[in-house]
Design a protein around this motif. Structure first.
Motif, mmCIF file in Angstrom:
data_model
loop_
_atom_site.group_PDB
_atom_site.id
_atom_site.type_symbol
_atom_site.label_atom_id
_atom_site.label_comp_id
_atom_site.label_asym_id
_atom_site.label_seq_id
_atom_site.Cartn_x
_atom_site.Cartn_y
_atom_site.Cartn_z
ATOM 1 N N PRO A 92 0.817 -1.220 0.000
ATOM 2 C CA PRO A 92 0.000 0.000 0.000
ATOM 3 C C PRO A 92 0.850 1.269 0.000
ATOM 4 C CG PRO A 92 -0.904 -1.592 1.534
ATOM 5 C CD PRO A 92 0.420 -2.146 1.083
ATOM 6 N N GLY A 93 0.463 2.205 -0.873
ATOM 7 C CA GLY A 93 1.160 3.480 -0.939
ATOM 8 C C GLY A 93 2.444 3.450 -1.729
ATOM 9 N N ARG A 94 2.749 2.323 -2.354
ATOM 10 C CA ARG A 94 3.942 2.205 -3.193
ATOM 11 C C ARG A 94 3.526 1.807 -4.604
ATOM 12 N NH1 ARG A 94 3.973 1.142 2.421
ATOM 13 N NH2 ARG A 94 6.061 1.434 3.279
ATOM 14 N N GLY A 95 4.367 2.184 -5.570
ATOM 15 C CA GLY A 95 4.077 1.803 -6.938
ATOM 16 C C GLY A 95 2.706 2.295 -7.369
ATOM 17 N N GLY A 102 -4.183 4.942 7.911
ATOM 18 C CA GLY A 102 -4.119 3.997 9.013
ATOM 19 C C GLY A 102 -2.722 3.435 9.171
ATOM 20 N N LEU A 103 -2.463 2.884 10.343
ATOM 21 C CA LEU A 103 -1.143 2.349 10.647
ATOM 22 C C LEU A 103 -0.866 1.105 9.812
ATOM 23 C CD1 LEU A 103 1.137 3.113 12.620
ATOM 24 C CD2 LEU A 103 0.215 1.404 14.203
ATOM 25 N N GLN A 104 0.305 1.068 9.197
ATOM 26 C CA GLN A 104 0.678 -0.070 8.363
ATOM 27 C C GLN A 104 1.396 -1.102 9.231
ATOM 28 O OE1 GLN A 104 2.518 0.959 4.632
ATOM 29 N NE2 GLN A 104 0.725 2.100 3.964
ATOM 30 N N ALA A 213 10.178 9.030 -9.067
ATOM 31 C CA ALA A 213 8.763 9.171 -9.405
ATOM 32 C C ALA A 213 7.862 8.852 -8.222
ATOM 33 C CB ALA A 213 8.422 8.269 -10.594
ATOM 34 N N GLU A 214 8.295 7.928 -7.364
ATOM 35 C CA GLU A 214 7.507 7.597 -6.171
ATOM 36 C C GLU A 214 7.276 8.825 -5.297
ATOM 37 O OE1 GLU A 214 6.166 4.417 -5.006
ATOM 38 O OE2 GLU A 214 6.383 4.342 -7.182
ATOM 39 N N MET A 215 8.308 9.669 -5.188
ATOM 40 C CA MET A 215 8.212 10.840 -4.334
ATOM 41 C C MET A 215 7.141 11.811 -4.812
ATOM 42 S SD MET A 215 10.418 10.105 -2.074
ATOM 43 C CE MET A 215 10.222 11.655 -1.219
ATOM 44 N N GLY A 216 6.752 11.700 -6.072
ATOM 45 C CA GLY A 216 5.748 12.600 -6.618
ATOM 46 C C GLY A 216 4.338 12.058 -6.577
ATOM 47 N N ARG A 217 4.109 10.968 -5.846
ATOM 48 C CA ARG A 217 2.779 10.362 -5.779
ATOM 49 C C ARG A 217 2.189 10.502 -4.385
ATOM 50 N NH1 ARG A 217 4.414 4.887 -9.181
ATOM 51 N NH2 ARG A 217 4.710 5.955 -11.175
ATOM 52 N N ARG A 218 0.938 10.846 -4.337
ATOM 53 C CA ARG A 218 0.261 11.046 -3.052
ATOM 54 C C ARG A 218 0.233 9.761 -2.236
ATOM 55 N NH1 ARG A 218 -5.066 14.567 -4.783
ATOM 56 N NH2 ARG A 218 -3.906 16.302 -5.720
ATOM 57 N N GLY A 219 0.444 9.926 -0.958
ATOM 58 C CA GLY A 219 0.352 8.803 -0.040
ATOM 59 C C GLY A 219 1.643 8.062 0.176
ATOM 60 N N VAL A 224 5.396 5.452 4.022
ATOM 61 C CA VAL A 224 6.720 5.113 4.537
ATOM 62 C C VAL A 224 6.770 5.345 6.040
ATOM 63 C CG1 VAL A 224 9.161 5.760 4.505
ATOM 64 C CG2 VAL A 224 7.919 5.500 2.348
ATOM 65 N N LEU A 225 6.297 6.508 6.491
ATOM 66 C CA LEU A 225 6.292 6.805 7.924
ATOM 67 C C LEU A 225 5.403 5.828 8.680
ATOM 68 C CD1 LEU A 225 7.062 8.540 10.349
ATOM 69 C CD2 LEU A 225 5.219 10.126 9.703
ATOM 70 N N SER A 226 4.251 5.512 8.121
ATOM 71 C CA SER A 226 3.330 4.588 8.776
ATOM 72 C C SER A 226 3.940 3.202 8.952
ATOM 73 C CB SER A 226 2.035 4.495 7.959
ATOM 74 O OG SER A 226 1.090 3.676 8.596
ATOM 75 N N SER A 227 4.719 2.756 7.964
ATOM 76 C CA SER A 227 5.379 1.455 8.070
ATOM 77 C C SER A 227 6.521 1.481 9.076
ATOM 78 C CB SER A 227 5.909 1.023 6.700
ATOM 79 O OG SER A 227 4.857 0.764 5.808
ATOM 80 N N LEU A 228 7.233 2.597 9.130
ATOM 81 C CA LEU A 228 8.284 2.734 10.144
ATOM 82 C C LEU A 228 7.698 2.586 11.541
ATOM 83 C CD1 LEU A 228 10.314 5.728 8.663
ATOM 84 C CD2 LEU A 228 11.235 3.446 9.134
#
Length: 309
Positions: A92-95, A102-104, A213-219, A224-228
């Motif tokens: 989720p949130g990648r690619g 919500g918390l990953q 390109a990932e850095m330019g996508r919402r979420g 990343v922070l949620s998974s950390l």
């Protein structure tokens, strides 16, 4: 009384949200760019791709914290040459996958993997391969599904400790203020790290540009922070002990020069799982599946448990 300080403060607080609004939404236009297919799962759409023959032993690959499923493309070609039918997918949130709020947690990642496997009719005899955070996700899922596994392969796996800089640790551990700090500082830190990677070899064409390109996508930053917070603060000790007790074959492959998952994790893993087979790739850092693809493939080939008659 001047309203300027209040307005300036409100603008400062809103900066991360304004940055996020400038990023590309995860809508139909983005999905039209995607190779492969989408699974409509309870947590949102999951992007996935099958590679290799229609029949053969199934290898399911789980990517890490920041680099989506394309991280597997070079290694997948090697796996296909070994006869595997390879399934790669975006967390989720990648690619191209949706980025639900919500918390990953490991439970959320397990639900996604369960749903994808169910949709694709993959029931058992799975070779599960996890890289970095994906190694931790794979180990935790495997420990609860030992009857479905042929083997577990871990590349630079998290779960035995990772190295984070002080600012990232602080942002991870402090909600709200930490969110603001991470959203403001992480994109710049990621951009610097990507510039440093440009000279590295890669079996995945354009991998640095794909990561930008990932850095330019919402979420993405939020995910990343949620998974950390939700996954990478946890330990895989119980899972590894369960895998050892169940007799699941586990192969762990490490980069000797890895600055993210230190080689000391190798010793920790051997304490938890006495049956694990371990390989160290000389000269490899944390990107070993795409920077040292041939060495990783050779290690897998040497330890692969082939299907029975």
């Amino acid at each position: 009384m001047s309203l300027w300080p209040w307005a300036a403060g409100a603008a400062l607080v809103a900066l991360p949200a304004l940055r996020e609004l400038r990023r590309a939404p995860r809508g139909r236009r983005l999905r039209e760019e995607a190779p492969g297919d989408f699974a409509a799962l309870p947590g949102g759409r999951t992007h996935y791709t099958w590679l290799g023959p229609e029949r053969g032993p199934v290898a399911v690959c789980v990517h890490g914290l920041t680099t989506p499923s394309y991280v597997w493309l070079g290694l997948a070609r090697k796996l296909v040459a070994m006869g595997f039918r390879v399934l790669i997918y975006d967390l989720p949130g990648r690619g191209y996958s949706d980025a639900p709020r919500g918390l990953q947690t490991p439970g959320m990642f397990a639900t996604q993997l369960d749903g994808l496997l169910a949709q694709e009719g993959v029931e058992g005899d799975i070779t599960l391969i996890g890289y970095s955070m994906g190694g931790m996700i794979a180990a935790l899922w495997a420990a609860k599904n030992v009857h479905r596994l042929r083997q577990l392969i871990l590349l630079a796996p998290a779960g035995m400790g990772i190295t984070l800089d002080a600012k990232t640790r602080w942002a991870r551990d402090w909600p709200l203020v930490g969110d603001w700090v991470f959203h403001m500082l992480y994109p710049g830190a990621a951009a610097r790290a990507l510039r440093a990677q440009e000279a590295e070899p890669s079996s995945v064409e354009g991998i640095v540009d794909r990561q930008r390109a990932e850095m330019g996508r919402r979420g993405y930053v939020r995910s990343v922070l949620s998974s950390l917070r939700g996954t990478l603060r946890r330990s895989s000790e119980a899972a590894q002990r369960n895998l050892s007790a169940a007799g699941v074959p586990v192969l762990a492959i490490w980069g000797r020069e890895d600055p993210v998952v230190p080689l000391s994790a190798m010793g920790q893993l051997s304490q938890w799982n006495r049956t694990v087979r371990q390989v160290v790739v000389d000269g490899a850092g944390h990107g070993l599946p795409y920077t040292h693809t041939d060495s990783v493939a050779a290690a897998i080939r040497a330890h692969w448990i082939a299907p029975g008659p």
